[in-house]
Design a protein around this motif. Structure first.
Motif, PDB file in Angstrom:
ATOM      1  N   ILE A 180       1.193  21.821  39.917  1.00  0.00           N
ATOM      2  CA  ILE A 180       1.041  23.249  40.235  1.00  0.00           C
ATOM      3  C   ILE A 180       0.755  23.470  41.713  1.00  0.00           C
ATOM      4  CG2 ILE A 180       0.181  23.812  37.931  1.00  0.00           C
ATOM      5  CD1 ILE A 180      -2.624  23.973  39.165  1.00  0.00           C
ATOM      6  N   ARG A 199       5.468  24.780  39.867  1.00  0.00           N
ATOM      7  CA  ARG A 199       5.041  25.877  38.981  1.00  0.00           C
ATOM      8  C   ARG A 199       6.232  26.474  38.246  1.00  0.00           C
ATOM      9  NH1 ARG A 199       1.648  26.689  43.536  1.00  0.00           N
ATOM     10  NH2 ARG A 199       2.955  28.344  44.441  1.00  0.00           N
ATOM     11  N   LEU A 213      -0.392  26.100  34.569  1.00  0.00           N
ATOM     12  CA  LEU A 213       0.093  27.264  35.311  1.00  0.00           C
ATOM     13  C   LEU A 213      -0.785  28.485  35.032  1.00  0.00           C
ATOM     14  CD1 LEU A 213       2.173  28.544  37.153  1.00  0.00           C
ATOM     15  CD2 LEU A 213       3.627  28.948  35.145  1.00  0.00           C
TER      16      LEU A 213
END
Length: 216
Positions: free
Chosen positions: A9, A15, A72
């Motif tokens: 991330i 992401r 996320l």
């Protein structure tokens, strides 16, 4: 596929990959549900069992989707919290410039010093420009308030000095008038006493002369 996936991330692409994998899970879920419902057309007697399986698949796939997307989601929530924290800090900075009506220059100096040191070591990140503008506006406002308060206090001090000077002059003039009045009273009394003494002396001399004439 999920087990082999390594989420990252820290990058935009990482992401996006997470979001794509979660979307794939959701798409696969629908494919499986559609497949299950198609089977029920030929196996009416197994409709209930298939529906149970479909529900189980839906629950498990939803759980998998949440599991895959969790990094996320956590990142997005952390971002929301970070941005909200900066917004609160900016609002607090704005509120810190409030000055009560009639505040003294000393009070305003304290407010100004506290404002200048406020959030000095904070990492504003992308809010740096807004923070700098907020600080510049706040400092300008407080310095204007300070200058106004200092002028008012200086004017009040000068007015008090002039009043005290006038009062002293009035007192001295009143004292001089009293001294002059007492001096005039004393002078009038002395003149009257002199006049009386002279009149007495004249009368005494006249009486003495009269007796002297009578004696001859």
């Amino acid at each position: 596929k999920i087990a082999a996936f390594k989420p990252d991330i820290s990058t935009t692409s990482g992401r996006k990959a997470l979001a794509t994998l979660a979307a794939d899970v959701a798409s696969t879920k629908m494919d499986l549900i559609r497949l299950g419902k198609k089977l029920t057309e030929g196996w009416r007697e197994q409709t209930k069992a298939v529906n149970v399986e479909c529900n189980l698949i839906e629950e498990r796939m939803d759980d998998l989707k949440m599991k895959v997307r969790r990094p996320l989601t956590e990142y997005e929530n952390a971002e929301k919290d970070r941005v909200a924290d900066h917004e609160v800090a900016l609002a607090e900075m704005d509120a810190a410039t409030n000055v009560e009506p009639g505040a003294s220059a000393a009070d305003i100096r304290m407010i100004l010093d506290a404002f200048l040191s406020r959030q000095a070591d904070r990492n504003w990140q992308e809010f740096s420009q807004r923070a700098a503008e907020e600080k510049a506006v706040g400092e300008k406002h407080l310095r204007e308030c300070l200058a106004f308060a200092e002028k008012q206090e200086a004017d009040a001090s000068e007015l008090a000095r002039l009043r005290a000077l006038q009062e002293e002059q009035d007192r001295q003039q009143a004292e001089q008038r009293r001294i002059d009045r007492e001096a005039q009273i004393a002078a009038d009394a002395a003149a009257m006493a002199k006049e009386a003494a002279e009149r007495f002396a004249a009368e005494h001399a006249a009486e003495a002369a009269r007796k002297a004439r009578e004696a001859h």
